[in-house]
Design an enzyme around this catalytic site. Structure first.
Site, mmCIF file in Angstrom:
data_model
loop_
_atom_site.group_PDB
_atom_site.id
_atom_site.type_symbol
_atom_site.label_atom_id
_atom_site.label_comp_id
_atom_site.label_asym_id
_atom_site.label_seq_id
_atom_site.Cartn_x
_atom_site.Cartn_y
_atom_site.Cartn_z
ATOM 1 N N GLU A 141 11.273 8.051 1.831
ATOM 2 C CA GLU A 141 10.816 8.882 0.728
ATOM 3 C C GLU A 141 10.950 10.386 0.922
ATOM 4 O OE1 GLU A 141 6.657 8.547 -1.279
ATOM 5 O OE2 GLU A 141 8.029 6.863 -1.445
ATOM 6 N N HIS A 190 8.286 -3.240 7.413
ATOM 7 C CA HIS A 190 8.721 -3.529 6.048
ATOM 8 C C HIS A 190 8.992 -2.225 5.311
ATOM 9 C CE1 HIS A 190 8.766 -4.895 1.920
ATOM 10 N NE2 HIS A 190 7.812 -4.025 1.653
ATOM 11 N N ARG A 210 -6.176 6.566 -16.729
ATOM 12 C CA ARG A 210 -5.096 5.562 -16.784
ATOM 13 C C ARG A 210 -5.103 4.755 -18.084
ATOM 14 N NH1 ARG A 210 -5.714 2.100 -11.649
ATOM 15 N NH2 ARG A 210 -7.906 2.490 -12.091
ATOM 16 N N HIS A 268 8.392 -7.423 -8.343
ATOM 17 C CA HIS A 268 7.943 -6.453 -9.353
ATOM 18 C C HIS A 268 8.079 -6.990 -10.764
ATOM 19 C CE1 HIS A 268 9.172 -4.363 -5.701
ATOM 20 N NE2 HIS A 268 8.075 -3.667 -5.910
HETATM 21 N N1 GLN Z 1 1.797 -5.108 3.530
HETATM 22 C C1 GLN Z 1 1.798 -4.448 2.264
HETATM 23 C C2 GLN Z 1 1.490 -5.436 1.154
HETATM 24 O O1 GLN Z 1 1.909 -6.531 1.231
HETATM 25 C C3 GLN Z 1 3.130 -3.807 1.982
HETATM 26 C C4 GLN Z 1 3.167 -3.199 0.619
HETATM 27 C C5 GLN Z 1 4.364 -2.344 0.342
HETATM 28 O O2 GLN Z 1 5.355 -2.416 0.986
HETATM 29 N N2 GLN Z 1 4.303 -1.532 -0.645
HETATM 30 O O3 GLN Z 1 0.857 -5.109 0.180
HETATM 31 ZN ZN ZN Z 2 7.354 -3.122 -0.149
#
Ligand code: GLN
Ligand code: ZN
Length: 756
Positions: free
Chosen positions: A603, A640, A15, A693
């Site tokens: 995905e 989520h 990386r 992000h």
């Molecule tokens: N619960 C996870 C976090 O908060 C969800 C991360 C994600 O959706 N990529 O890191």
């Molecule tokens: Zn997320």
């Protein structure tokens, strides 16, 4: 027989690019340092392909952030707000990728979306009415010349005009047909320039054509390429991947391409299309037979059979990867801890190069080489991966196991009474910043430098700090912070039987972010509680409710390297049963809200809409339901999901039957809200009020106005308030003020009560 590679990973086998880029973002190094590492990596990647006798080695597959963004910048598709910042070229580029907040201004990043059915994310180019497509950049030419100077004649890779146009977002009044001439002439100029510097081939990547296509699409494809390649002086390879091109096979073959790249791994109909329709004699078939997405070894006997079949129809065949190797880790050589009994089944990017080389030799010499024989015996021996108990449990699942009772409305009423939450409850998605101390605690423990007690003690202190911080911020529903987790999938993988994991097998997810997907080796089961102690401890520190945090089966599966010997459905159900046991154990231990993340649900949705239901949703949604159908009515289930388009599967999502769902929308402009409303979305929801992000801090006003916009489409009793994703990758300095602003915005709104 020749060999070809569609694209090579670029982040560096350890990386390296990630680390220098992040230093550059923090102003710790100069742009020259950054460029230097990039050039070294490109050189390494070229050389390793050369050593493996690859005939068609790609260039311009390198990127500082994303190839789609590179393409946008190449054509000067840069919205005015970024140009107005008056930054250097590279900083403008990073501003588009990551947002910018500094002395030159304050702009959000461009939207980011999943790259087809992968876990890679691209930056969505935005075309405003000021945009005029011109061939402004020189990256593809520079990198071609750089390789040439190293003695390697590469095939430059350019995202094709059709895919580019289909993925651009038009934010002004112009649409695709307004800019066809601009775009075709820019592509012609690319070909021209490459002919001047003596490129022999150019690869135009056109993955978009593996979708279901409308007749309009096919017309567009035709119209673009008739023009782009009409006077070409360089050979053109039209490269497709992630599926077959059944909707436009005839058109593509009748266009004047010199090579056509087809995917024989995910392209279920590629072979039958050729058998049925034949293949023109004057074209080269680039046959994608080495899987660019999974890490299992190629089955040489099978591949040789495919090539033998193809030879009957095609006069010239090049053995190719099925897609860019970007989606697999670099090399098994970095895996010093993985036992040989596992390793012998795998091939990462570098090993795939030698597979190509093996195949070339086996086919050319028509001999069953040592490599062939070893491979043959590997595929014809038993692999130790079956667990009879799991198979039995799976066979006993019945219809009722997929239905949660009582129904949504009854549960909702009970939960409202019990939790007594304010309007617009505030919460987070789970993880809090994974600061250096958190990571070093984990790695010290893994390396045996500290004891288990010390490891647990440290995490408990972090949990206590996190709870105190949430009290201070004034959130309504708490989380424990997920300090024990390296990654939301790898963590569960490590705690489930049937998984194996790697040390350095990183795959780029977006920008500088990489993931290290675990490998599903055998049948999956849970042997002991995974998260219960952490959640129970966190809950013991506060009167506020603390959410239990789990990753759902579909995401665990989608972010792992899957098996190739059983179906995805069977695998998902095995994982679902394991997570179900964890859900029930959390509940028994007093956890009242359980979030089951399905970040990656969308995905692996098949690219063709016509396959969605029967090939995916028909088992993915039931797998989620299987996880939570056993809980009590008053236990609230959250889920989520990350950056994606959901509008087209909105009813499937509602059908997951969660009580609350949080989405990422702040990077895709709240499109989804209309669809929630139109579809009478029943589940309570938060579309995510700010973009985690990007390092910029959203103001109270900004969040409030975002919420007001949401309230036009979502009823106030159903709206939750939280960031759009976990905070793990963020710094504390940006997280605390952002969350404080978020809570203030929610409180203001409650007080003003003027949201209708
Ligand atoms: N619960 C996870 C976090 O908060 C969800 C991360 C994600 O959706 N990529 O890191
Ligand atoms: Zn997320």
């Amino acid at each position: 027989m020749k060999t070809s590679v569609i694209g090579y990973p670029r982040i560096g086998s350890l990386r390296e690019l990630k680390f220098v880029s992040e230093k550059y973002f923090k102003n710790e190094i100069t742009v020259d340092n950054l460029e230097k590492t990039a050039a070294e990596l490109r050189k390494q990647h070229l050389n390793i392909q050369k050593q493996n006798n690859i005939d068609f080695i790609p260039s311009n597959d390198f990127s500082f952030y994303d190839n789609m963004l590179d393409t946008a910048v190449l054509f000067d598709i840069i919205p005015k707000r970024y140009k107005n910042l008056k930054l250097s070229d590279i900083d403008t580029y990073f501003a588009m990728a990551r947002g910018y907040q500094g002395k030159n201004g304050d702009v959000k990043a461009l939207a980011m979306k999943k790259w087809f059915n992968t876990n890679y994310h691209y930056i969505v180019p935005e075309f405003d009415d000021n945009t005029k497509i011109t061939l402004k950049g020189s990256k593809p030419f520079d990198e071609f010349l750089e390789a040439k100077a190293l003695g390697i004649k590469t095939v430059p890779v350019i995202i094709g005009a059709f895919t580019l146009l289909k993925l651009i977002r038009f934010s002004g009044n112009k649409r695709i047909y307004d800019i066809i001439d601009e775009i075709t002439s820019a592509y012609r100029e690319i070909i021209d320039k490459f002919s001047k510097i003596e490129a022999k081939w150019i690869q135009f990547s056109e993955p978009y054509i593996v979708h279901d296509l409308e007749s309009e699409d096919i017309k567009l494809l035709n119209c673009l390429y008739k023009d782009i390649i009409k006077e070409k002086k360089v050979k053109i390879l039209l490269q497709t991947y992630f599926g077959d091109i059944r909707d436009c096979f005839d058109e593509v073959l009748s266009l004047d391409f010199d090579g056509i790249g087809l995917d024989f791994i995910e392209g279920k109909e590629s072979l039958s299309l050729i058998k049925e329709k034949g293949f023109p004699e004057n074209k080269t078939l680039f046959a994608g037979v080495v899987n660019g997405k999974n890490i299992w070894k190629n089955n040489y006997a099978k591949t040789c059979k495919t090539i033998e079949e193809l030879k009957k129809y095609c006069s010239e065949i090049v053995i190719n990867t099925s897609c860019s190797l970007l989606h697999v880790p670099y090399t098994l050589k970095n895996e010093t801890k993985l036992e040989e009994k596992y390793k012998k089944y795998f091939a990462f990017a570098e090993e795939k190069l030698s597979e190509l080389n093996d195949l070339k030799y086996i086919i050319d010499s028509d001999t069953k080489t040592e490599a062939y024989k070893n491979n043959y015996s590997l595929f014809n021996s038993e692999r130790d991966c079956i667990d009879k108990n799991i198979r039995k449990r799976i066979s006993e699942i019945n219809e009722k196991d997929f239905i949660r009772l009582p129904d949504f409305n009854k549960r909702r009423k009970l939960q409202k009474e019990k939790f007594n939450l304010p309007l617009f409850p505030t919460t987070t998605i789970g993880s809090f910043p994974q600061t250096a101390d958190v990571k070093s605690n984990r790695s010290s423990y893994k390396k045996g430098k500290i004891s288990k007690e010390e490891y647990i003690d440290f995490n408990r202190r972090k949990i206590a700090e996190c709870i105190a911080l949430q009290e201070e911020i004034g959130l309504d529903i708490f989380v424990h912070g997920e300090y024990e987790r390296n990654d939301m999938v790898e963590y569960f993988g490590e705690n489930l039987k049937g998984y194996i994991f790697t040390e350095k097998a990183w795959v780029q997810s977006y920008g500088t972010r990489c993931v290290k997907p675990p490998i599903i080796w055998g049948d999956i089961s849970r042997e002991k509680a995974i998260t219960v102690d952490w959640s129970v401890y966190a809950q013991s520190l506060t009167d506020k409710l603390v959410k239990g945090m789990l990753t759902g089966p579909v995401t665990i599966l989608n972010w792992s390297f899957p098996r190739e010997d059983i179906s995805l459905k069977e695998c998902a159900y095995q994982i679902a049963l394991a997570i179900r046991d964890e859900v029930l154990e959390l509940e028994t231990n007093g956890i009242k809200i359980i979030q089951i993340d399905e970040a990656a649900l969308r995905e692996k949705l098949p690219l063709r809409k016509s396959d969605w239901q029967k090939e995916y949703l028909d088992w993915a949604i039931p797998a989620f339901r299987l996880v939570h159908s056993g809980v009590k009515a008053e236990t609230q289930i959250h889920t989520h999901m990350c950056y994606s388009e959901f509008t087209d599967i909105i009813s499937a999502i509602d059908n997951m039957d969660a009580d609350v769902i949080t989405f990422e929308t702040s990077r895709s402009d709240l499109h989804i809200l209309d669809s929630l409303k139109e579809n009478n979305f029943k589940t309570e929801v938060s579309p995510g009020v700010y973009d985690i992000h990007s390092p910029r801090i959203p103001s109270v006003d900004e969040i409030k106005s975002e919420l007001l916009q949401m309230l036009n489409k979502i009823s106030s009793e159903k709206l939750w308030v939280n960031p759009d994703c976990g905070l793990k990758t963020r710094g504390t300095d940006e997280t605390i003020p952002s969350l404080k602003n978020m809570v203030k915005a929610a409180k203001l709104l409650r007080k003003e009560n003027n949201y209708r």
